[in-house]
Scaffold this active site. Structure first.
Site, PDB file in Angstrom:
ATOM      1  NE  ARG A  39       6.587  -1.177  -2.001  1.00  0.00           N
ATOM      2  CZ  ARG A  39       5.421  -0.603  -2.230  1.00  0.00           C
ATOM      3  NH1 ARG A  39       4.854   0.135  -1.289  1.00  0.00           N
ATOM      4  NH2 ARG A  39       4.812  -0.756  -3.390  1.00  0.00           N
ATOM      5  CE  LYS A 210     -12.805   1.705  -8.501  1.00  0.00           C
ATOM      6  NZ  LYS A 210     -12.790   3.168  -8.389  1.00  0.00           N
ATOM      7  N   GLY A 366       2.547  -4.171  -4.447  1.00  0.00           N
ATOM      8  CA  GLY A 366       1.303  -3.756  -3.806  1.00  0.00           C
ATOM      9  C   GLY A 366       0.543  -4.900  -3.178  1.00  0.00           C
ATOM     10  N   GLY A 390       2.533  -0.279  -9.490  1.00  0.00           N
ATOM     11  CA  GLY A 390       2.179   0.751 -10.454  1.00  0.00           C
ATOM     12  C   GLY A 390       3.257   0.956 -11.497  1.00  0.00           C
TER      13      GLY A 390
END
Length: 408
Positions: A39, A210, A366, A390
């Site tokens: 990043r 998840k 991520g 995200g």
């Protein structure tokens, strides 16, 4: 969106002008050591474009999730050191507060072509406040670092936070002449290619822990993608939806019926859903635990799946071999532990082959980005490695991202 090029062209000579840049420097740290500087490196081109134009650049960013007060472990000081290494010919200063006091003095003292990084935005409660007035007040303090309204400029280049309605992302843009930085432009252009007439076959690979984290994106992609490949911890909810026992594997029992619905919808729309045929099942979540390859529909009751198996890796590679567009978000297993890293490694190899064949491969930010770099892959092995997992997912869900909408 107003581009960085357009802003510089409209403003003309930037010498003597201060520019506030919202970057995404939320890097993983081992103590004070940056373990993945992707990043930071991705932010450099925008800074360099402004510095070359003579601007006095004030960079603001966050790291981690402090609760509105300073915490030493979340300091951006290690990032400032890395910035100095990446910009060896530029004077790079660091202020150990975010606004006011020493930060304002350091900003006021900047010379042309110099850069100031100020301390973690989230050390101030106003950054993430849900109260519009509190957030706006903090935004005004940030704007003051570059001279305030009528003088300063703002460049939004933190793609990883453009889906957040936060002071440094949303409110500052309403106070100062603004533009999207080069990184935000590049990220948005890639996502537009994924959602607007992508080259086909188009495959989406989803992993991570998840399924509930990706419900909306799965629903939206069932109308876009040709194939959906599922791995990681979320796959066990899919296997359970097919009626299979999953042992002690991660399972979101409350999502089984939802996943059954997705499987039915996929069948109706002709979207191929590809699930693992074997998994690495261990007795515990540990690198030292006893583990073995078992069929995906025969996971022992006393074991948990921690990676896709070798036959699944071959199957996934076969399903990707003819694709022209691939979006991947989420590792295939607990890649941080060597016994469970092969599924993610083999998937990355398959994507690299698609890249070499001329296809567009996009690695979501991520954990996915960290995984491919930690496993030895170069950024050039893929068409694009996103800095914002995200934000990418919310874009693919079809949501309006506040930090982008305010730049229009």
């Amino acid at each position: 969106m107003t581009s960085l090029h357009d802003l510089v062209a409209a403003q003309g000579d930037l010498r003597g002008r201060r520019v506030l840049v919202r970057s995404d420097l939320n890097v993983p740290l081992d103590g004070t050591t940056i373990t993945d500087d992707g990043r930071v490196r991705a932010s450099v081109p925008t800074w360099q474009r402004l510095l070359d134009a003579g601007a006095r650049v004030v960079v603001v960013a966050h790291l981690g999730r402090p609760k509105g007060a300073p915490e030493a472990k979340y300091s951006l000081a290690p990032v400032a050191e890395r910035v100095r290494e990446l910009l060896p010919s530029t004077t790079v200063r660091f202020a150990d507060v975010t606004v006011g006091g020493a930060a304002q003095e350091a900003a006021d003292a900047l010379g042309d072509g110099e850069l100031l990084l100020v301390e973690n935005l989230r050390f101030n409660a106003g950054e993430t406040s849900k109260d519009d007035a509190e957030r706006a007040a903090f935004a005004r303090e940030l704007a003051a670092l570059v001279g305030g309204e009528g003088t300063g400029l703002f460049v939004s280049d933190g793609f990883g936070v453009v889906h957040r309605k936060q002071a440094s992302v949303y409110d500052v843009a309403q106070l100062l002449p603004h533009a999207a930085g080069g990184l935000v432009e590049a990220e948005t252009a890639v996502l537009q290619r994924l959602t607007t007439d992508p080259a086909r076959p188009y495959a989406v690979v989803l992993g991570g822990a998840k399924v509930s984290d990706k419900l909306a994106v799965i629903e939206n992609l069932l109308g876009t993608a040709d194939r959906l490949l599922v791995g990681g911890g979320m796959v066990f909810t899919f296997l359970a939806a097919q009626g299979h026992e999953v042992g002690k594997s991660l399972l979101e029992a409350d999502q089984v019926e939802t996943v059954k619905g997705y499987l039915a919808t996929a069948a109706e729309r002709g979207v191929e859903v590809v699930l693992p045929v074997d998994v690495i099942a261990a007795t515990a979540f540990s690198a030292d635990a006893d583990h073995e390859v078992v069929a995906a529909d025969a996971i022992p009751a006393d074991r948990m799946g921690l990676d896709i198996g070798p036959e699944s890796s071959k199957l996934f590679a076969e399903k990707l071999a003819d694709t022209r567009t691939v979006f991947w978000n989420g590792p295939m297993g607990a890649f941080e532990m060597a016994p469970y890293a092969e599924g993610t490694r083999e998937l990355a190899k398959a994507l690299a082959e698609v890249t070499r064949a001329g296809g567009l491969t996009v690695v979501g930010g991520g954990d996915s980005a960290a995984a491919v770099r930690s496993l030895g892959f170069a950024d050039s092995d893929f068409g694009h490695i996103s800095t914002g997992g995200g934000a990418s997912l919310e874009y693919l869900e079809g949501k309006t991202l506040p930090g982008l909408s305010v730049l229009s």
